[in-house]
Design a protein around this motif. Structure first.
Motif, PDB file in Angstrom:
ATOM      1  N   GLU A 213       0.829  -1.207   0.000  1.00  0.00           N
ATOM      2  CA  GLU A 213       0.000   0.000   0.000  1.00  0.00           C
ATOM      3  C   GLU A 213       0.862   1.255   0.000  1.00  0.00           C
ATOM      4  O   GLU A 213       0.564   2.230  -0.704  1.00  0.00           O
ATOM      5  N   ARG A 214       1.925   1.236   0.777  1.00  0.00           N
ATOM      6  CA  ARG A 214       2.789   2.414   0.844  1.00  0.00           C
ATOM      7  C   ARG A 214       3.512   2.623  -0.478  1.00  0.00           C
ATOM      8  O   ARG A 214       3.687   3.764  -0.935  1.00  0.00           O
ATOM      9  N   ALA A 215       3.940   1.524  -1.108  1.00  0.00           N
ATOM     10  CA  ALA A 215       4.600   1.649  -2.413  1.00  0.00           C
ATOM     11  C   ALA A 215       3.640   2.209  -3.455  1.00  0.00           C
ATOM     12  O   ALA A 215       4.027   3.025  -4.302  1.00  0.00           O
ATOM     13  N   ARG A 217       1.163   4.198  -2.881  1.00  0.00           N
ATOM     14  CA  ARG A 217       0.852   5.593  -2.561  1.00  0.00           C
ATOM     15  C   ARG A 217       2.017   6.521  -2.849  1.00  0.00           C
ATOM     16  O   ARG A 217       1.836   7.606  -3.418  1.00  0.00           O
ATOM     17  N   TYR A 218       3.217   6.113  -2.475  1.00  0.00           N
ATOM     18  CA  TYR A 218       4.362   7.013  -2.569  1.00  0.00           C
ATOM     19  C   TYR A 218       5.315   6.683  -3.722  1.00  0.00           C
ATOM     20  O   TYR A 218       6.201   7.478  -4.021  1.00  0.00           O
ATOM     21  N   GLY A 219       5.140   5.512  -4.358  1.00  0.00           N
ATOM     22  CA  GLY A 219       6.011   5.150  -5.463  1.00  0.00           C
ATOM     23  C   GLY A 219       7.355   4.598  -4.989  1.00  0.00           C
ATOM     24  O   GLY A 219       7.592   4.389  -3.796  1.00  0.00           O
ATOM     25  N   GLU A 220       8.224   4.367  -5.945  1.00  0.00           N
ATOM     26  CA  GLU A 220       9.552   3.830  -5.653  1.00  0.00           C
ATOM     27  C   GLU A 220      10.554   4.977  -5.617  1.00  0.00           C
ATOM     28  O   GLU A 220      10.766   5.664  -6.611  1.00  0.00           O
ATOM     29  N   ALA A 221      11.190   5.156  -4.478  1.00  0.00           N
ATOM     30  CA  ALA A 221      12.106   6.281  -4.306  1.00  0.00           C
ATOM     31  C   ALA A 221      13.226   6.260  -5.340  1.00  0.00           C
ATOM     32  O   ALA A 221      13.691   7.307  -5.780  1.00  0.00           O
ATOM     33  N   ALA A 222      13.658   5.069  -5.742  1.00  0.00           N
ATOM     34  CA  ALA A 222      14.788   4.960  -6.661  1.00  0.00           C
ATOM     35  C   ALA A 222      14.489   5.534  -8.029  1.00  0.00           C
ATOM     36  O   ALA A 222      15.413   5.927  -8.755  1.00  0.00           O
ATOM     37  N   HIS A 223      13.225   5.595  -8.400  1.00  0.00           N
ATOM     38  CA  HIS A 223      12.881   5.968  -9.773  1.00  0.00           C
ATOM     39  C   HIS A 223      12.024   7.222  -9.859  1.00  0.00           C
ATOM     40  O   HIS A 223      11.443   7.508 -10.903  1.00  0.00           O
ATOM     41  N   GLU A 231       8.900   7.624   3.232  1.00  0.00           N
ATOM     42  CA  GLU A 231       7.745   6.766   2.999  1.00  0.00           C
ATOM     43  C   GLU A 231       7.801   5.980   1.700  1.00  0.00           C
ATOM     44  O   GLU A 231       7.160   4.925   1.589  1.00  0.00           O
ATOM     45  N   ALA A 232       8.514   6.465   0.697  1.00  0.00           N
ATOM     46  CA  ALA A 232       8.536   5.779  -0.597  1.00  0.00           C
ATOM     47  C   ALA A 232       9.237   4.430  -0.461  1.00  0.00           C
ATOM     48  O   ALA A 232      10.021   4.196   0.470  1.00  0.00           O
ATOM     49  N   ARG A 237      11.556   4.317   6.075  1.00  0.00           N
ATOM     50  CA  ARG A 237      10.528   3.509   6.723  1.00  0.00           C
ATOM     51  C   ARG A 237      10.759   2.025   6.468  1.00  0.00           C
ATOM     52  O   ARG A 237      10.510   1.184   7.341  1.00  0.00           O
ATOM     53  N   ASP A 238      11.267   1.688   5.295  1.00  0.00           N
ATOM     54  CA  ASP A 238      11.527   0.282   4.982  1.00  0.00           C
ATOM     55  C   ASP A 238      12.659  -0.287   5.831  1.00  0.00           C
ATOM     56  O   ASP A 238      12.674  -1.490   6.122  1.00  0.00           O
TER      57      ASP A 238
END
Length: 840
Positions: A213-215, A217-223, A231-232, A237-238
Motif C-alpha cells: 500500500e505504501r509503495a 501511494r508514494y512510489g519507488e524512491a529509486a525511480h 515513505e517511498a 521507513r523500509d
C-alpha cells in the motif's frame, strides 16, 4: 544495526543533567524552557556548521535532544518532589519518559520530530496528577517550537495499542528510556517484543500488505524525480520494517551494504532538513542543488543517483527479507517429520522453490552464456522472482555472451521483455548484480539517471522498463513484436550527459545494440529509425495543424515508405506517453494522434493527400445555428477528468482572446486547445446553402476545480465581449495580477519561428510560464498587429505553456520578414507576466 544490537539498545537513561538541590521548581522550569527554545536552532547550527552529516553528528544531536528532555523531565517532576515524604518515596518509581522513532534509534536529524511516551504503571499516581505531569512535560516543548508526537500510556495500554495498530507496534519496538524509571521501560519493551514475536504469523501478512500500500501511494524512491526519503519504497521507513522483521526472529536482516546505504540516505535526509529547516522528507526539485552541496556532491543529478542507488538496495533487501520471513513461518502439515522442499520444474534446468526461481541440481552455469537470459525469461513468464543466490551465481559464474548474440539468446531476451509486469522485479535484481550492464554496456549511462522534465515520474532506466511493460497490449497487433519491444527498451538510451537531442543521440546507440544482439542490418536500421523518430508523431499531432499538407509530409518522411513502420511508431508513441503518466497520454491526445496517423496511412498507400478533416456532426449542428443568427454557440462535454468546450462562432479578429478570456474568468484551466477556421468552401460540403463566411470551430480541453459553468452562460459572456463589454474579464485581470506576486520572476518567454512547417502560413512556437491570462494576452497581441490566426495548438505541461500558432496576413499567405519580427516582439511581451497595474 544488527539484530543483536536491536536487542541491546541502551536500556538505561542517558546521564541526567545535574542540578543543585537548592534549585526551585521555578528555576528548573526556566532552564527547561530555555533548553527547548534553543534545541531547534542548535540542531540546525550543528548540521550546517560541520558540512556533511554522518552517524557521529546524529549521535551528537540525539544527545543534545536527550539533555533538553531530561531538563524538561526534571522541571516537570519537581512539584512531585515537593510533596509529602510518602509521595516522594513512591511517586516517581513508576514513571518514565521514553522515546520512539529517530530519538530512540540515535538517528535524530536537524529538524526531526520528537516521538515521546510518558509511561506510568497506573498505580502510584492518580490519573489527574499523571495528566498534570504530561502537561508540564509537553508545553515547554511546544512553546519552544518543537514538533511533538506524544502519548501517555501504561505498559498494558502500550500492548493494546500495538496489538490494534501495526504501525504503532513497529514503532514501539524501539522504545527507549530518556529519564525516570528505566526498569519500567525495559519491562514494557520486553513485553512488546514478546507480543511481536508471538503474533508474527498473524502480523506478517498485514506487514506485507502495508508495504504494498505504501509503495502504491508514494512510489519507488529509486525511480522518482522528487522522492519521499521516508515513505517511498526503499526509503527510511523500509529500514524500520527490516528491523521489525529481524526482531520477530523468523528471519535475519541483511547487513553490510544495507547498513552503509542506510547511513548515506540518513545523510541526505539530514541535509534536506538543514536546507529547509523543517522535518521534510520529500526531496523537491528546487531544493536538490542545495542539498547536493551540503552532501558534498557535484549537483542534483549526482544526488538523485545516490538516492536511487541507496533506495534500490534497501527495497531489494526488504523484498528478500520478507520472502525469507514468509518461507520460514510454519504451515499446517498433514504428516509429521522434517519439511521436504517442494520443487516445480520450469524447464531449462530451472525450478521453483519456495516461490523463487532457482538453478536445478547439476546445472553447469560456467559453460552456458545464455543461462542468465534464459533464467530471467523463465522467471518473468512464471511471474516469480529470481532467488538472490541464483542471481549471484548468474552474475559471477556464467561466461559473457558472444558478439553477436546467438539466436537463442536474442529470442529469450525478447521473450523476457514481452513477459509482462513481472519484468520490473526480475530486471531490477539482475541490474543490481551488474548483469544488465554486461548484456548492454550502454545501459550504464542511463542507470539511475534523473530526467529534468517535470512531467516524468521516473528515472530514465525505470521509464524504459515501464515503456516495455506498457507496450505489451500492442504486441499482438504487429507483425514484428520483437522489434517493437526492443525499440521500447532503447527509445531513450540517448538521454546521456551532454546530449542535446536524445532522439538523435540515441538512434546510433540503439542500432549498435541491435547489431550486437544479432539483428539483421535492415532490422537494426528500423530500430534506429523508431528511436530517432519516437517523438515525431506526438509532436506533429499536438503541435502542428493536421489540415496543413506539410504536417502529413513530415510524418511520412519520418517513417519512410513502409506502413508497418507507421504502426510500430504509433504503438511506441502510446506506450512511451502512458509510461510517463496520465498527463502525457489522454483521450484527446489519442484522438489527435490517430487522426494524423490515418492521414499519413492514406498518403503512404499512394492516394491523394487528404484534405482538411470534416467537422464532426455535433459541430455541424452548431454551425447551422450560428449561420442562422450570427451568434456564438458553445457545447460542453465531459471527457475523462476534463471537459471539452466546443466554441463555434463567426471568425473575427480577437476571437481567440475573447474565448480564452471567458474560460479563464470562470477559473477554467486550459490543458489543450485546437483552434481552426473553416472556410465557406469547406462548409459547403457539410452545410446546405451558399455561405460567404468563415466560421471558427474551436475545441478547448479544460479542467474545472468547481462547478462547470453552463454553455448558455459562456455564450452570454462571449456576446458581451463582442459588443465591447470588457467587464466580464475583471475576474481574470485580478487573477493574473495575483499570479505575478506569487510566481516571482519567471524566465522570459521564447518565441521560435518553425521554417518549412507550412507553405501558406507562418508557424510560431511560443513557450512561456503558464498563467491565467496567457492565451487571452496572446490572442489580443495578434489582433493588435492585424495578424490572422489560422489555427492554434495549445498544450500545457508542468506549468509551462507550449503554443504553436499558424498566422497569416489578411487574405492569406505567410507573413513577410518585417511582419514576422513585429509579431514575435508582441508575442514575447504578451507571454511575459504583466507588471502591477498593467491590464492583461
Amino acid at each position: 544495526m544488527t539484530a543483536g544490537q536491536f536487542e541491546g539498545l541502551d536500556d538505561g537513561p542517558s546521564e541526567n543533567i545535574p542540578h543543585d538541590d537548592d534549585e526551585t521548581a521555578e528555576d528548573l522550569a526556566r532552564a527547561a524552557a530555555h533548553a527547548a527554545r534553543d534545541l531547534r536552532k542548535e540542531r540546525l547550527t550543528l548540521a550546517l556548521r560541520g558540512g556533511t552529516a554522518g552517524p557521529e553528528r546524529r549521535r551528537a544531536m540525539t544527545t543534545m535532544v536527550e539533555k533538553a528532555l531530561q531538563l524538561d523531565w526534571a522541571a516537570a517532576v519537581a512539584p512531585l518532589n515537593d510533596r509529602p515524604k510518602r509521595r516522594r518515596q513512591s511517586g516517581l518509581d513508576g514513571l518514565a519518559l521514553a522515546a520512539v522513532g529517530s530519538v530512540a534509534r540515535g538517528q535524530t536529524g536537524p529538524a526531526s520530530d520528537l516521538d515521546l511516551v510518558l509511561l506510568h504503571d497506573g498505580r502510584r499516581l492518580p490519573a489527574d496528577e499523571v495528566g498534570e505531569l504530561a502537561q508540564r512535560l509537553w508545553y515547554p516543548l511546544w512553546d519552544g517550537g518543537l514538533r511533538l508526537d506524544h502519548s501517555v500510556r501504561t505498559p498494558n495500554q502500550c500492548r493494546e495499542v500495538a496489538s490494534a495498530d501495526l504501525s504503532a507496534a513497529i514503532g514501539l519496538l524501539d522504545l527507549r528510556v530518556i529519564a525516570g524509571d528505566a526498569a519500567l521501560v525495559v519491562k514494557t519493551r520486553t513485553s512488546l517484543l514478546s507480543d511481536w514475536r508471538g503474533g508474527i504469523r498473524r502480523r506478517l501478512p498485514q506487514l506485507l500488505e502495508s508495504l504494498d500500500e505504501r509503495a502504491q501511494r508514494y512510489g519507488e524512491a529509486a525511480h522518482l524525480l522528487e522522492p519521499d526519503l521516508k515513505e517511498a519504497r526503499g526509503g527510511l521507513r523500509d529500514v524500520t520494517v527490516l528491523r521489525a522483521l529481524a526482531a520477530s526472529w523468523v528471519t535475519d536482516r541483511p547487513h553490510g551494504s544495507v547498513d552503509e546505504v542506510h547511513e548515506l540516505l540518513l545523510d541526505v535526509r539530514d541535509s534536506l532538513q538543514a536546507v529547509t529547516g523543517k522535518n521534510n522528507d520529500r526531496l523537491l526539485l528546487p531544493e536538490q542543488d542545495a542539498v547536493a552541496v551540503l552532501c558534498g556532491l557535484t549537483d542534483a543529478d549526482e544526488l538523485l543517483a545516490r538516492v536511487a542507488d541507496c533506495t534500490r538496495s534497501i527495497a531489494y533487501a526488504v523484498d528478500v527479507t520478507a520472502r525469507r520471513a514468509r518461507q520460514s513461518l510454519p504451515t499446517r502439515r498433514l504428516r509429521p517429520g522434517p519439511r521436504r522442499p517442494r520443487l516445480r520444474p520450469l524447464g531449462h534446468g530451472l525450478v521453483e522453490h519456495d516461490g523463487e526461481v532457482v538453478l536445478g541440481v547439476g546445472v553447469e552455469a560456467a559453460q552456458d552464456p545464455v543461462l542468465p537470459i534464459r533464467a530471467a525469461a523463465t522467471a518473468v513468464r512464471a511471474g516469480l522472482p529470481l532467488s538472490p543466490v541464483t542471481v549471484e551465481h548468474l552474475a559471477q559464474d556464467c561466461p559473457p555472451l558472444p558478439d553477436p548474440w546467438p539466436t537463442a539468446a536474442r529470442d529469450e531476451f525478447v521473450g523476457m521483455l514481452a513477459g509482462g509486469p513481472s519484468l520490473a522485479q526480475v530486471w531490477e535484481s539482475l541490474d543490481r548484480a551488474g548483469v544488465i550492464s554486461r548484456w548492454i554496456p550502454e545501459w550504464t549511462a542511463v542507470r539511475n539517471r534523473p530526467q529534468r522534465n517535470a512531467i516524468h515520474r521516473h528515472t530514465v532506466d525505470r521509464h524504459l522498463i515501464e515503456t516495455v511493460i506498457q507496450i505489451q497490449g500492442a504486441l499482438r497487433d504487429t507483425s514484428r513484436p520483437d522489434l517493437l519491444v526492443l525499440a521500447a527498451l532503447l527509445h531513450d538510451i540517448g538521454k546521456i550527459a551532454g546530449a542535446q537531442d536524445h532522439s538523435i543521440a540515441g538512434a546510433p546507440i540503439a542500432g549498435k545494440v541491435a547489431r550486437r544482439m544479432g539483428l539483421s542490418e535492415e532490422d537494426s536500421e528500423l530500430i534506429e529509425r523508431l528511436v530517432r523518430e519516437h517523438l515525431t508523431l506526438i509532436e506533429l499531432a499536438t503541435r502542428r495543424d493536421p489540415d496543413d499538407p506539410r504536417t502529413v509530409e513530415a510524418l511520412v518522411g519520418a517513417v519512410g515508405e513502409r506502413q508497418e513502420t507507421l504502426h510500430l511508431l504509433r504503438a511506441l508513441t502510446e506506450a512511451d506517453a502512458t509510461a510517463v503518466g496520465s498527463v502525457a497520454w489522454t483521450a484527446w491526445r489519442a484522438r489527435l494522434v490517430d487522426d494524423l496517423m490515418a492521414r499519413a496511412a492514406t498518403a503512404l498507400s499512394g492516394e491523394e493527400p487528404p484534405g482538411p478533416a470534416p467537422i464532426a456532426q455535433a459541430e455541424v449542428e452548431l454551425v447551422r445555428t450560428v449561420l442562422a443568427d450570427g451568434r456564438p454557440r458553445v457545447a460542453v462535454t465531459p471527457m475523462d477528468e476534463l471537459f471539452t468546450v466546443t466554441v463555434v462562432a463567426p471568425d473575427r479578429s480577437g476571437l481567440l482572446a475573447d474565448i480564452a478570456g471567458v474560460l479563464a474568468s470562470f477559473r477554467l484551466t486550459v490543458k489543450s486547445a485546437l483552434v481552426r477556421t473553416v472556410g465557406s468552401d469547406h462548409l459547403g460540403e457539410q452545410v446546405e446553402g451558399d455561405h460567404d463566411i468563415d466560421i471558427a470551430v474551436d475545441t478547448w480541453w479544460v479542467e474545472s476545480r468547481g462547478d462547470m459553468p453552463p454553455p448558455e452562460l459562456l455564450e452570454q459572456h462571449l456576446r458581451r465581449l463582442s459588443e465591447g463589454d470588457q467587464s466580464v474579464l475583471e475576474p481574470l485581470i485580478r487573477r493574473d495580477a495575483g499570479f505575478r506576486s506569487r510566481a516571482g520572476a519567471p524566465a522570459r518567454p521564447r518565441v521560435v519561428l518553425l521554417p518549412g512547417a507550412s507553405e501558406d502560413a507562418t508557424v510560431l512556437e511560443v513557450r512561456a510560464a503558464d498563467r491565467p491570462g496567457l492565451m487571452h494576452a496572446i490572442g489580443s497581441a495578434l489582433a493588435g498587429v492585424g495578424v490572422d490566426l489560422r489555427s492554434a495548438h495549445v498544450a500545457t505541461h508542468a506549468g509551462q505553456a507550449v503554443d504553436v500558432l499558424y498566422v497569416c496576413e489578411h487574405g492569406g499567405g505567410p507573413l513577410a520578414p518585417p511582419r514576422v519580427a513585429e509579431t514575435v516582439s508582441v508575442l514575447v511581451d504578451a507571454g511575459s507576466v504583466p507588471s502591477a497595474g498593467r491590464p492583461v
